[in-house]
Design a protein around this motif. Structure first.
Motif, PDB file in Angstrom:
ATOM      1  N   CYS A  50       7.076 -71.021 -23.081  1.00 50.59           N
ATOM      2  CA  CYS A  50       7.187 -69.636 -22.606  1.00 50.59           C
ATOM      3  C   CYS A  50       7.449 -69.592 -21.107  1.00 50.59           C
ATOM      4  N   VAL A  51       7.972 -70.673 -20.547  1.00 49.15           N
ATOM      5  CA  VAL A  51       8.117 -70.737 -19.093  1.00 49.15           C
ATOM      6  C   VAL A  51       9.147 -69.724 -18.585  1.00 49.15           C
ATOM      7  N   ARG A  52      10.144 -69.442 -19.414  1.00 48.92           N
ATOM      8  CA  ARG A  52      11.103 -68.367 -19.093  1.00 48.92           C
ATOM      9  C   ARG A  52      11.304 -67.511 -20.341  1.00 48.92           C
ATOM     10  N   GLU A  53      11.793 -66.289 -20.126  1.00 48.10           N
ATOM     11  CA  GLU A  53      11.960 -65.355 -21.234  1.00 48.10           C
ATOM     12  C   GLU A  53      12.921 -65.910 -22.281  1.00 48.10           C
ATOM     13  N   THR A 165       3.021 -68.319  -8.040  1.00 46.52           N
ATOM     14  CA  THR A 165       2.870 -66.924  -8.496  1.00 46.52           C
ATOM     15  C   THR A 165       3.843 -66.532  -9.612  1.00 46.52           C
ATOM     16  N   TYR A 166       4.888 -67.337  -9.836  1.00 44.14           N
ATOM     17  CA  TYR A 166       5.862 -67.015 -10.891  1.00 44.14           C
ATOM     18  C   TYR A 166       5.506 -67.673 -12.222  1.00 44.14           C
ATOM     19  N   CYS A 167       4.521 -68.578 -12.210  1.00 47.19           N
ATOM     20  CA  CYS A 167       4.440 -69.554 -13.307  1.00 47.19           C
ATOM     21  C   CYS A 167       3.337 -69.231 -14.307  1.00 47.19           C
ATOM     22  N   ILE A 168       3.657 -69.353 -15.569  1.00 47.11           N
ATOM     23  CA  ILE A 168       2.729 -69.046 -16.656  1.00 47.11           C
ATOM     24  C   ILE A 168       1.903 -70.279 -17.048  1.00 47.11           C
ATOM     25  N   LEU A 265      11.350 -83.843  -7.569  1.00 47.36           N
ATOM     26  CA  LEU A 265      10.559 -83.140  -6.567  1.00 47.36           C
ATOM     27  C   LEU A 265      11.029 -81.683  -6.457  1.00 47.36           C
ATOM     28  N   PRO A 266      10.541 -80.819  -7.368  1.00 48.78           N
ATOM     29  CA  PRO A 266      11.001 -79.427  -7.360  1.00 48.78           C
ATOM     30  C   PRO A 266      10.738 -78.758  -6.019  1.00 48.78           C
ATOM     31  N   PHE A 267      11.749 -78.082  -5.459  1.00 55.26           N
ATOM     32  CA  PHE A 267      11.473 -77.340  -4.215  1.00 55.26           C
ATOM     33  C   PHE A 267      11.474 -75.838  -4.449  1.00 55.26           C
ATOM     34  N   GLN A 268      12.090 -75.381  -5.520  1.00 55.42           N
ATOM     35  CA  GLN A 268      12.061 -73.973  -5.985  1.00 55.42           C
ATOM     36  C   GLN A 268      12.841 -73.018  -5.090  1.00 55.42           C
ATOM     37  N   ALA A 269      12.576 -73.021  -3.783  1.00 58.78           N
ATOM     38  CA  ALA A 269      13.311 -72.105  -2.893  1.00 58.78           C
ATOM     39  C   ALA A 269      13.302 -72.688  -1.493  1.00 58.78           C
ATOM     40  N   THR A 305      15.616 -82.224  -8.558  1.00 59.02           N
ATOM     41  CA  THR A 305      14.784 -81.069  -8.216  1.00 59.02           C
ATOM     42  C   THR A 305      14.928 -79.921  -9.207  1.00 59.02           C
ATOM     43  N   ASP A 306      14.026 -78.946  -9.082  1.00 64.68           N
ATOM     44  CA  ASP A 306      14.152 -77.667  -9.784  1.00 64.68           C
ATOM     45  C   ASP A 306      14.302 -76.584  -8.718  1.00 64.68           C
ATOM     46  N   ILE A 307      15.192 -75.639  -8.965  1.00 65.46           N
ATOM     47  CA  ILE A 307      15.426 -74.561  -8.001  1.00 65.46           C
ATOM     48  C   ILE A 307      15.453 -73.234  -8.752  1.00 65.46           C
ATOM     49  N   MET A 308      14.842 -72.230  -8.137  1.00 65.38           N
ATOM     50  CA  MET A 308      14.818 -70.919  -8.774  1.00 65.38           C
ATOM     51  C   MET A 308      15.564 -69.918  -7.895  1.00 65.38           C
ATOM     52  N   VAL A 309      16.331 -69.060  -8.532  1.00 66.06           N
ATOM     53  CA  VAL A 309      17.095 -68.049  -7.787  1.00 66.06           C
ATOM     54  C   VAL A 309      16.592 -66.671  -8.181  1.00 66.06           C
ATOM     55  N   THR A 336      18.640 -75.701 -12.306  1.00 64.28           N
ATOM     56  CA  THR A 336      18.643 -74.403 -11.629  1.00 64.28           C
ATOM     57  C   THR A 336      18.262 -73.304 -12.617  1.00 64.28           C
ATOM     58  N   PHE A 337      17.420 -72.388 -12.162  1.00 64.93           N
ATOM     59  CA  PHE A 337      16.925 -71.334 -13.046  1.00 64.93           C
ATOM     60  C   PHE A 337      17.018 -69.975 -12.373  1.00 64.93           C
ATOM     61  N   LEU A 338      17.282 -68.968 -13.182  1.00 64.89           N
ATOM     62  CA  LEU A 338      17.149 -67.587 -12.726  1.00 64.89           C
ATOM     63  C   LEU A 338      15.684 -67.206 -12.860  1.00 64.89           C
ATOM     64  N   TYR A 339      15.120 -66.620 -11.839  1.00 61.99           N
ATOM     65  CA  TYR A 339      13.719 -66.200 -11.932  1.00 61.99           C
ATOM     66  C   TYR A 339      13.540 -65.245 -13.124  1.00 61.99           C
ATOM     67  N   SER A 340      12.500 -65.511 -13.888  1.00 56.64           N
ATOM     68  CA  SER A 340      12.236 -64.709 -15.092  1.00 56.64           C
ATOM     69  C   SER A 340      10.777 -64.228 -15.031  1.00 56.64           C
ATOM     70  N   PRO A 341      10.559 -62.906 -14.946  1.00 57.09           N
ATOM     71  CA  PRO A 341       9.173 -62.418 -14.807  1.00 57.09           C
ATOM     72  C   PRO A 341       8.332 -62.783 -16.029  1.00 57.09           C
ATOM     73  N   ARG A 342       7.148 -63.320 -15.801  1.00 59.60           N
ATOM     74  CA  ARG A 342       6.264 -63.716 -16.899  1.00 59.60           C
ATOM     75  C   ARG A 342       5.016 -62.855 -16.896  1.00 59.60           C
ATOM     76  N   ARG A 343       4.713 -62.316 -18.050  1.00 58.09           N
ATOM     77  CA  ARG A 343       3.591 -61.399 -18.222  1.00 58.09           C
ATOM     78  C   ARG A 343       2.283 -62.002 -17.675  1.00 58.09           C
TER      79      ARG A 343
HETATM   80  N1  5AD Z   1      11.245 -68.137 -13.989  1.00 58.76           N
HETATM   81  C1  5AD Z   1      12.211 -69.063 -13.811  1.00 58.76           C
HETATM   82  N2  5AD Z   1      11.977 -70.374 -13.706  1.00 58.76           N
HETATM   83  C2  5AD Z   1      10.697 -70.785 -13.786  1.00 58.76           C
HETATM   84  N3  5AD Z   1      10.163 -72.009 -13.708  1.00 58.76           N
HETATM   85  C3  5AD Z   1       8.826 -71.891 -13.853  1.00 58.76           C
HETATM   86  N4  5AD Z   1       8.486 -70.600 -14.024  1.00 58.76           N
HETATM   87  C4  5AD Z   1       9.635 -69.886 -13.988  1.00 58.76           C
HETATM   88  C5  5AD Z   1       9.946 -68.507 -14.070  1.00 58.76           C
HETATM   89  N5  5AD Z   1       8.999 -67.587 -14.239  1.00 58.76           N
HETATM   90  C6  5AD Z   1      10.950 -73.207 -13.455  1.00 58.76           C
HETATM   91  C7  5AD Z   1      10.480 -73.920 -12.172  1.00 58.76           C
HETATM   92  C8  5AD Z   1       9.796 -75.130 -12.701  1.00 58.76           C
HETATM   93  C9  5AD Z   1      10.579 -75.392 -13.972  1.00 58.76           C
HETATM   94  C10 5AD Z   1       9.906 -76.277 -14.946  1.00 58.76           C
HETATM   95  O1  5AD Z   1      10.778 -74.118 -14.513  1.00 58.76           O
HETATM   96  O2  5AD Z   1      11.620 -74.264 -11.430  1.00 58.76           O
HETATM   97  O3  5AD Z   1       9.829 -76.216 -11.807  1.00 58.76           O
END
Ligand code: 5AD
Ligand code: SF4
Length: 443
Positions: A50-53, A165-168, A265-269, A305-309, A336-343
């Motif tokens: 459930c990490v992203r929608e 703060t974004y992570c479930i 080594l995820p940097f996220q942003a 890395t992992d990066i979130m936009v 690379t991931f689009l930020y996805s709001p998690r409940r």
């Molecule tokens: N939205 C998008 N990406 C996310 N990740 C974790 N939570 C979210 C979210 N809410 C990504 C991060 C993490 C990877 C496993 O999933 O980049 O490192």
């Protein structure tokens, strides 16, 4: 009597892939044999994420399609577990909306799966068994049916304490709990005896391994001990958090000949302000300095890395900081991931959510850059001779074998199947964007 068949379907990270190997082990201990054909299956278990929608949407789609399968085969047992079901009220929601599901389990009670499978038929309604708290000790000794014969996953810890703060994940996986050093070493030795050559140590944040144990153990010390296990040729680990990656770990990777020169080594942003709002506990400058240290000390290291936009509040300037980090570090690969709001997470409640129309074009720009850089880094490999652990027949081309470099790059080459599981040298002849082609170097 005919054997009963099971099928496990997995979404999500390597931890889930490995847990599906435990689910398979449990099904086999009950006498089930594996099948890839859903029509033949007597038991289907969905291991969810459930990490992203997007991940959740796919599971819902699958649940919907299982209805007709169940109608055709009323004896089919359907179970669902993993991170998705562990979310607040989610299991009840699934039981109500998909009443043909026979049992629902969570991330903390795999050890009860045998009972659930055995009792599923007689229950008459959906069995829901979710253990709420994630503080309990890790249950050792579950059977494992590994998919691979060369590489093995070994979980060294469960859970996460970081609450980005974004992570479930901290909500569905509970607090950090480390397995004992002895159990891990015993498992890795056992894998060596079975002929495994490579072990990847898994945890949400492996750098804080062992801090919660009665007798604390440092992750770098664990790596040094595992480096001595005879028969294992390569050790890997994932995932690292930049705030916890120590000098000791850098030196353990440098010194231990079996530990591969690859750090995820995820940097996220890139923007320090966004990192603060994400609760990542490092700045852009600290991340760049750490990546620089790693590259300086470990010759030939690859950093991924992992990066979130599109995190809430991300401005064009903030996004430029992300591109800047990518240009400076030059990652060998980036997810690379689009930020996805998690409940239930703090970021989902933040006011300034970035509209799709803004975050998606940014995502495409980022993807362009990361792919260009990975391709340039791969191109530098042309003509070089690299050591490969041969993993098996290539998925895309049955005439070829594939192996991985120590830096985790996939290489396709022509060779005899008896090389599977062996270390060989290959000269890279043709680098491509995602993988390399090469030919065996005869000694
Ligand atoms: N939205 C998008 N990406 C996310 N990740 C974790 N939570 C979210 C979210 N809410 C990504 C991060 C993490 C990877 C496993 O999933 O980049 O490192
Ligand atoms: Fe989620 Fe952050 Fe923990 Fe990783 S470190 S699992 S991103 S909370």
């Amino acid at each position: 009597m005919d054997k009963k068949h099971y099928k496990v379907e997995t979404w999500g990270c390597q931890m889930n892939v490995h847990e599906s190997e435990k689910i398979a082990g449990i099904a086999q201990s009950l006498g089930y044999v594996p099948t890839d054909d859903e029509k033949e299956a007597d038991l289907i278990i969905l291991n969810t994420c459930c990490v992203r929608e997007h991940a959740e949407a796919k599971v819902y789609g699958r649940l919907g399609r299982l209805k007709s399968l169940k109608r055709k085969n009323p004896d089919l047992i359907i179970g669902i577990g993993g991170c998705m079901t562990q979310q607040k009220d989610e299991a009840q929601h699934i039981a109500k909306r998909y009443p043909y599901v026979d049992f629902i389990f969570g991330t903390h009670n795999l050890h009860k799966l045998s009972e659930m499978i055995a009792n599923a038929k007689g229950a008459g309604s959906t069995i829901v068994d979710i253990q709420e708290d994630g503080y309990g000790k890790i249950v050792e000794g579950l059977p494992v049916e590994r998919d691979d014969r060369v590489k093995a996953w070994v979980s060294i810890m469960q859970g996460c304490n970081n609450f980005c703060t974004y992570c479930i994940v901290p909500y569905v996986r509970g607090r950090e709990r480390s397995r004992s050093r002895e159990e891990i070493i015993k498992e890795v030795r056992g894998l060596a005896v079975q002929g495994y050559k490579e072990v990847t140590l898994l945890g949400q944040n492996v750098n804080s391994y062992g801090k919660d144990l009665e007798k604390p153990v440092d992750f770098s010390a664990l790596l040094r001990e595992l480096n001595e296990v005879e028969g294992i040729e390569r050790l890997r680990f994932t995932t690292s958090h930049p705030k916890d990656l120590s000098e000791d770990l850098i030196f353990a990777v440098k010194d231990c000949e079996k530990v591969c020169e690859h750090i995820h080594l995820p940097f996220q942003a890139g923007s320090t302000e966004i990192l603060r709002r994400m609760n990542r506990k490092y700045t852009k400058e600290q991340y760049l300095a750490l990546a620089g240290r790693i590259k300086k000390e470990i010759p030939g290291v690859s950093i991924t890395t992992d990066i979130m936009v599109g995190f809430p509040g991300e401005t064009e300037d903030d996004f430029e900081d992300t591109l800047d980090v990518v240009r400076k570090v030059r990652f060998d690969a980036a997810f690379t991931f689009l930020y996805s709001p998690r409940r239930g997470t703090p970021a989902a409640k933040m006011k300034d959510q970035v509209p799709y129309g803004i975050k998606h074009p940014r995502f495409l720009r980022l993807l362009d850059l990361t792919q260009k850089i990975s391709a340039e880094e791969n191109a530098k490999m042309k003509g070089k001779t690299v050591e490969l652990l041969v993993e098996g027949v290539s998925k895309n081309d049955p005439a070829r074998l594939t192996g991985r470099t120590r830096t985790n790059k996939l290489v396709h080459f022509t060779g005899d199947a008896n090389l599977i599981g062996k270390l060989i040298n290959v000269k890279v002849t043709e680098p491509r964007n995602w993988s390399l082609y090469g030919e065996i170097v005869r000694n």
